[in-house]
Scaffold this motif. Structure first.
Motif, PDB file in Angstrom:
ATOM      1  N   ALA A  89      20.872  -2.062  63.693  1.00  0.00           N
ATOM      2  CA  ALA A  89      19.668  -2.133  62.865  1.00  0.00           C
ATOM      3  C   ALA A  89      20.002  -2.803  61.538  1.00  0.00           C
ATOM      4  O   ALA A  89      20.970  -2.441  60.878  1.00  0.00           O
ATOM      5  CB  ALA A  89      19.106  -0.740  62.617  1.00  0.00           C
ATOM      6  N   LEU A 106      15.080  -2.532  61.311  1.00  0.00           N
ATOM      7  CA  LEU A 106      14.636  -3.342  62.432  1.00  0.00           C
ATOM      8  C   LEU A 106      15.838  -3.695  63.292  1.00  0.00           C
ATOM      9  O   LEU A 106      16.895  -4.023  62.748  1.00  0.00           O
ATOM     10  CB  LEU A 106      14.028  -4.631  61.873  1.00  0.00           C
ATOM     11  N   CYS A 123      11.694  -0.312  65.046  1.00  0.00           N
ATOM     12  CA  CYS A 123      11.216  -0.645  63.715  1.00  0.00           C
ATOM     13  C   CYS A 123      10.840   0.666  63.042  1.00  0.00           C
ATOM     14  O   CYS A 123      10.250   1.543  63.678  1.00  0.00           O
ATOM     15  CB  CYS A 123      10.005  -1.567  63.798  1.00  0.00           C
TER      16      CYS A 123
END
Length: 165
Positions: A89, A106, A123
């Protein structure tokens, strides 16, 4: 005296320091996701410039359902729908406060549910509160969209700690 002051001012202008840049953290999170899912995450986070971060993580979870035989959540039905996955991420800092950060996270994920492979996109939002000993309290709102299996959407809240290396 003026020369010493000029040298000190020029050294301050030339040298730069970034608070927290390059720090590494062990990330431990746990919480609940919608639809009746228990989740635990362990990962490694590396802070980048401008308080952005990159996290490599692995997670396990279990989605429980009522057993049609006993009419409630039994031991056999609880561990029936487990999953595990891993991902990366990128965390973009949206707001930096005095002792906290607010980030958008994200990234992609890959894993397995009951033996079936899946890919996902995650997300979410993350709020970190930094304590004086550099340990961070992390509250993560997570949204996950999965492909290639029936459990397509997961969203929920995780609470955890980030322990500095």
């Amino acid at each position: 005296m003026k020369k010493v002051g000029l040298v000190l001012v020029s050294l301050l202008c030339v040298t730069t320091a970034f608070a927290g840049q390059g720090d590494g953290f062990l990330v431990l999170n746990g919480g609940f996701l919608f639809n009746s899912t228990l989740n635990a995450t362990i990962g490694y986070e590396r802070e980048l410039s401008y308080t952005d971060a990159l996290e490599f993580y692995g997670e396990v979870g279990d989605r429980w359902e009522e057993d049609p035989v006993c009419g409630k959540v039994c031991r056999e039905s609880f561990f029936k729908n487990y999953y595990w996955d891993g991902g990366v991420a990128y965390k973009k800092c949206l707001k930096r406060l005095k002792n906290s950060t607010f980030r958008l996270r994200l990234g992609p994920q890959m894993g397995a549910v009951r033996g079936s492979f899946f890919m996902a996109v995650e997300c979410g939002l993350e709020y970190n509160l930094v304590f004086p000993n550099r340990v961070q309290l992390s509250i993560t709102q997570k949204n996950q969209v999965s492909f290639l299996h029936g459990d397509s959407f997961r969203n929920g809240l995780l609470v955890g700690l980030k322990i500095p290396f």
